[in-house]
Design a protein around this motif. Structure first.
Motif, mmCIF file in Angstrom:
data_model
loop_
_atom_site.group_PDB
_atom_site.id
_atom_site.type_symbol
_atom_site.label_atom_id
_atom_site.label_comp_id
_atom_site.label_asym_id
_atom_site.label_seq_id
_atom_site.Cartn_x
_atom_site.Cartn_y
_atom_site.Cartn_z
ATOM 1 N N PHE A 139 49.132 32.946 30.411
ATOM 2 C CA PHE A 139 48.161 34.004 30.695
ATOM 3 C C PHE A 139 48.711 34.968 31.746
ATOM 4 O O PHE A 139 48.587 36.191 31.609
ATOM 5 N N ASN A 147 49.370 38.890 31.159
ATOM 6 C CA ASN A 147 48.618 39.832 31.994
ATOM 7 C C ASN A 147 49.539 40.893 32.578
ATOM 8 O O ASN A 147 49.255 42.092 32.522
ATOM 9 N N ARG A 148 50.664 40.472 33.147
ATOM 10 C CA ARG A 148 51.562 41.435 33.781
ATOM 11 C C ARG A 148 52.300 42.293 32.759
ATOM 12 O O ARG A 148 52.516 43.485 32.983
ATOM 13 N N HIS A 191 46.146 45.458 30.213
ATOM 14 C CA HIS A 191 45.950 44.082 30.664
ATOM 15 C C HIS A 191 44.491 43.660 30.655
ATOM 16 O O HIS A 191 44.180 42.474 30.507
ATOM 17 N N GLN A 192 43.573 44.627 30.802
ATOM 18 C CA GLN A 192 42.160 44.261 30.786
ATOM 19 C C GLN A 192 41.719 43.740 29.421
ATOM 20 O O GLN A 192 40.723 43.020 29.316
ATOM 21 N N ASN A 251 42.268 40.136 29.649
ATOM 22 C CA ASN A 251 41.463 39.539 30.718
ATOM 23 C C ASN A 251 40.018 39.314 30.308
ATOM 24 O O ASN A 251 39.377 38.359 30.746
ATOM 25 N N TRP A 255 38.230 35.967 31.549
ATOM 26 C CA TRP A 255 37.632 36.117 32.877
ATOM 27 C C TRP A 255 36.109 36.189 32.852
ATOM 28 O O TRP A 255 35.461 35.737 33.793
ATOM 29 N N THR A 310 42.988 32.710 37.609
ATOM 30 C CA THR A 310 42.978 33.669 38.722
ATOM 31 C C THR A 310 43.799 33.197 39.926
ATOM 32 O O THR A 310 44.360 34.018 40.642
#
Length: 428
Positions: A228, A232-233, A241-242, A245, A249, A280
């Motif tokens: 993950f 994400n990066r 990336h959102q 997420n 998230w 996270t």
């Protein structure tokens, strides 16, 4: 059609699609920016602050907890925020009527979903919004299909498109009152109705698939957290990336508190779920320590006559990353001019995610993994003290690797550009 024309058509299609995804990613930042307020309100409502274990002001704690909970509510609050944010962000030249149309569509959609409770998850009889088991004399809230934040995003997208398409529409004279912007909420209400019906029918297999994938990542433990973090990066590089997420998230997992089911890694952590934080925790060592160390390495690698200038720039972005967890100013300073550095950064972020989870660190944030969220959520976290030594270790690795790669391969990071490529800002 010639091959050149076909290629041009495909290129145009791809640029349009890619641009739309980037715009979508930026639109998701608007509702995310609300989360610090939600996190602070929720934190003040915890028992160890204003509650029974803190100042003993239970009623004050209830007020703050209710306020923060309203924004973090995974069935209504968060989806509505994302619906409005996406509608405003995606509609060209949006105004207040865009947001109004989105709210109308979402409320209709939400009400339709709640007209069809999930009877398979009720052992008794559903009466109103309660599941009542007459044999055991117990009652619980009925369960409904819950696309959550994803449903809010979809309503927001449709509202933006409908607003762009119809906000200048003119009807016949005797319906003139409903011209333009007044017409759009009426259309979004109908669309929300249809989407609510579709969601009640189609969401179960979709939601199950997304949950199974997220559960697969979770079951992988440290490896899943690392995957993950890497994704994400890498997606941040193209501003999307959102997209990865959102479900993890804000929707994955279940935690019951005071009779309310809370979903999402972040809301569950803020509500006190000791198992939350897998997706996270590992960002704290990177954002608070590692990236500031990378900024220092970039400054130290600058040409001597530009070092003072670069020190000022890198100190600013390093402090921003450490305090707030906003890392884009650092990452974009080397991502496109030295992609190799960014690949190293993405891999090490995944490693950090795996290490923190493997060591039993559970920490979360309302906005980003900076020192503000770190301090606010200290008492909610598990082993938060470990983040400091882990972060210092990653800082040393980042500094050494960045300094070596920049110098060894003569990468043109800030301060190392050829002199003729440096803009003289003193000239008009």
């Amino acid at each position: 059609m010639s091959s050149a024309g076909a290629t041009a058509h495909q290129t145009t299609w791809w640029h349009t699609f890619y641009g739309g995804l980037q715009k979508m990613g930026r639109s998701l930042q608007l509702p995310v920016a609300v989360l610090p307020a939600a996190g602070i309100l929720n934190r003040l409502g915890q028992p160890d602050v204003f509650g029974k274990d803190g100042l003993g002001w239970d009623n004050v704690a209830k007020v703050f907890a209710a306020a923060g909970g309203a924004l973090l509510d995974s069935s209504l609050g968060l989806p509505l925020l994302f619906c409005i944010g996406v509608a405003i962000g995606m509609a060209k030249k949006a105004d207040g009527s865009t947001a109004l149309a989105a709210v109308v569509g979402f409320l209709v959609y939400f009400a339709v979903l709640h007209a069809f409770p999930d009877t398979s998850k009720c052992a008794g009889q559903i009466i109103g919004n309660q599941c009542i088991d007459f044999n055991s004399k117990k009652a619980a809230a009925a369960v409904y299909q819950n696309p959550g934040v994803l449903g809010g995003i979809l309503i927001g997208l449709l509202s933006a498109w409908l607003w762009v398409r119809f906000h200048r529409t003119r009807l016949v004279d005797w319906l003139g009152f409903f011209n333009g912007r007044r017409l759009v909420p009426m259309i979004t209400a109908l669309v929300g109705l249809g989407l609510g019906c579709l969601g009640a029918w189609a969401w179960p297999p979709i939601g199950t698939g997304l949950t199974d994938f997220s559960q697969w990542l979770s079951d992988l433990g440290s490896t899943g957290a690392g995957i993950f973090g890497l994704a994400n990066r890498m997606l941040l590089l193209i501003g999307m990336h959102q997209l990865v997420n959102t479900f993890v998230w804000f929707q994955f997992g279940d935690y019951e508190k005071d009779g309310t089911i809370i979903h999402g890694d972040i809301p569950r952590f803020l509500a006190g779920d000791p198992t939350a934080g897998q997706f996270t925790s590992g960002f704290f060592p990177i954002m608070m320590f590692a990236l500031p160390a990378a900024a220092l390495a970039i400054a130290h690698s600058a040409k001597p006559h530009r070092r003072k200038e670069i020190y000022g720039l890198m100190t600013s972005v390093a402090l921003t990353s450490f305090v707030t967890g906003i890392t884009e100013p650092i990452e974009y300073s080397f991502a496109y001019i030295a992609p190799a550095l960014y690949v190293v950064h993405a891999i090490l972020t995944g490693v950090s995610m795996g290490v923190t989870w493997g060591l039993g660190v559970h920490d979360g944030f309302s906005f980003s993994a900076g020192v503000i969220d770190y301090g606010l959520n200290w008492s909610l976290a598990t082993k938060p003290w470990l983040i400091v030594p882990i972060g210092l270790a990653f800082a040393a690795v980042y500094y050494a690797l960045f300094r070596f790669i920049i110098v060894r391969f003569d990468l043109k990071t800030p301060g190392r550009e050829d002199d003729e490529d440096v803009e003289d800002v003193t000239k008009a």
